[in-house]
Motif scaffolding. Sequence first.
Motif, mmCIF file in Angstrom:
data_model
loop_
_atom_site.group_PDB
_atom_site.id
_atom_site.type_symbol
_atom_site.label_atom_id
_atom_site.label_comp_id
_atom_site.label_asym_id
_atom_site.label_seq_id
_atom_site.Cartn_x
_atom_site.Cartn_y
_atom_site.Cartn_z
ATOM 1 N N ILE A 1 0.830 -1.208 0.000
ATOM 2 C CA ILE A 1 0.000 0.000 0.000
ATOM 3 C C ILE A 1 0.864 1.257 0.000
ATOM 4 C CG2 ILE A 1 -1.717 1.337 1.299
ATOM 5 C CD1 ILE A 1 -2.861 -1.264 2.313
ATOM 6 N N SER B 1 -3.976 -7.034 6.620
ATOM 7 C CA SER B 1 -2.915 -6.490 7.463
ATOM 8 C C SER B 1 -2.370 -7.484 8.467
ATOM 9 C CB SER B 1 -3.438 -5.251 8.208
ATOM 10 O OG SER B 1 -4.499 -5.615 9.086
ATOM 11 N N THR C 1 -8.161 -4.602 5.328
ATOM 12 C CA THR C 1 -7.743 -4.779 3.947
ATOM 13 C C THR C 1 -7.615 -3.384 3.352
ATOM 14 O OG1 THR C 1 -10.031 -4.941 3.172
ATOM 15 C CG2 THR C 1 -8.922 -7.007 3.800
ATOM 16 N N ARG C 2 -7.481 -3.304 2.049
ATOM 17 C CA ARG C 2 -7.309 -1.994 1.427
ATOM 18 C C ARG C 2 -8.510 -1.083 1.668
ATOM 19 N NH1 ARG C 2 -4.087 -0.059 -2.769
ATOM 20 N NH2 ARG C 2 -3.213 -2.152 -3.054
ATOM 21 N N ASN C 3 -9.718 -1.670 1.687
ATOM 22 C CA ASN C 3 -10.922 -0.847 1.757
ATOM 23 C C ASN C 3 -11.719 -0.972 3.051
ATOM 24 O OD1 ASN C 3 -10.630 0.135 -0.966
ATOM 25 N ND2 ASN C 3 -11.367 -1.842 -1.692
#
Length: 357
Positions: free
Chosen positions: A218, A305, A327-329
Motif C-alpha cells: 500500500i 494487514s 484490507t485496502r478498503n
Amino acid sequence: MDFYYEMRDNNEEEQIPQNTPVNGKYYEWQLSVGHQWLKIENDHVIETHYCQPGAKGISINTSHGVVFIDFDTLQANNPGIKVQRLSFLPRGQAEDIGWYFRDDQLWCEYGTQGSNTMSSSVSSRQVEQQFTTNPQGTFRFTVGRTPYLIDFSTMTQRNLITGLQRKLRRRPKLSSNTGAVGLTSDLPAASSSQTGSVGYRWEFMGVREQWTEYQAHICSFDSAAIERQYQLNKQGTLNFKINRYSYTLDFSGMYQVNNNLGTRRSVRRTPIYGVQQNISSGPQAQWQFLDMDGSWKDYSKGICSTSSQEIEFQYKLNPSGTMTFSTRNFSYELSFSAMTQRNLSTGTTRTVRRLNQ
C-alpha cells in the motif's frame, strides 16, 4: 529509600518502603480475587497497551476466565475482581505522564499540535503539576486567543467560548523498562509467550479509530522496513506515498502528516514479544476464512494487514477475545469465541477456522 503506592479498598494511598525491582521495572499490574493481590504474569503486554492514549482497555485470559481491564477507570468488568497498577519510583523521581485530549481525528498530547495545527499553551508536565496539586480541581489555559478549562473530576476539556467539550486521558509514557516480571502463582497471564525475541509493529490510527499496520503493497513500507529506518535515526522522518498523496512519518512526534492536506494521524510502535521464538518452535496453526465463492482462504499479508502467525499469537493470548485487522478498503473484527470475522462497515460475517498443522 525507594517506595511505591499501594491502593487500599478505601481508595486511600499509603507509602510503603520497597526496594526497586531487580529487573529495573517501575510498575506492576495486579489483580485481586477476594482479599489477595497477585502479580499479573508478563504484565509488559498490559503496560504497552496502557501507555497508548487511544487504547480503551485490554482483555486478558486468566484462571478465572477472560478479564477486561478498563484503562480509564482502572477497573475490571468481572464481579469480585479488582485491578491495580503499582508504581515503584526512586525517591525524588516522578513518573513521566502524558496528558491527551481527543481531537476531531486523534488523541493529541498537550503542548503538541492538533489537527487544527494550533498548539496549546501548556504541556503535559504543567497539566500534571496542576492535577497533582488538586486532582478534583480545574485548570484554565489558552490556545491562541481561545480560553479552555480542564476539569480533572470529569476528565474533560471545555472551550469557554463555544462550550465544546472533549475527553481527556492521563497515561504514563512508555519507557524502555518494559521487561516481564517474575512468574507468579495462579493469577493470571497477560501473555503466554516467551519474551526473549522481540519484533516491532508500526501502525497508524485509521479513519474508524482502528489501529492499522503499515503494508508494503500500500505505502511501499511495512513494519520491518520502518523499524530499520527508525533504528538509523530515531529523531528523523520517513517519506512515502499512497496513491496521489505524499506523507511524512515523524519518529520523534510519533505521527504521520498528509503533506497535501495537512491532516495528522497518531502512530504507534509496539513490541511483539515471542513472535520469532514461536516461528522456530514447531508447526503453527493455519487460520482461514470462508470466502464468498465457498472456498477457504488463508490469512496473509498480501491480502490483509495480518497473517496466520499473528492471529495465532493473539489467539494464544486470549482464546475468547477478538482482534481487528484491515484490507485496502475495509476493517474487520475477528472473534475467536464465535470463530467469525465481521466487516465493521457492512456487517457481513464470515466463518473462520483454525487448522492444526
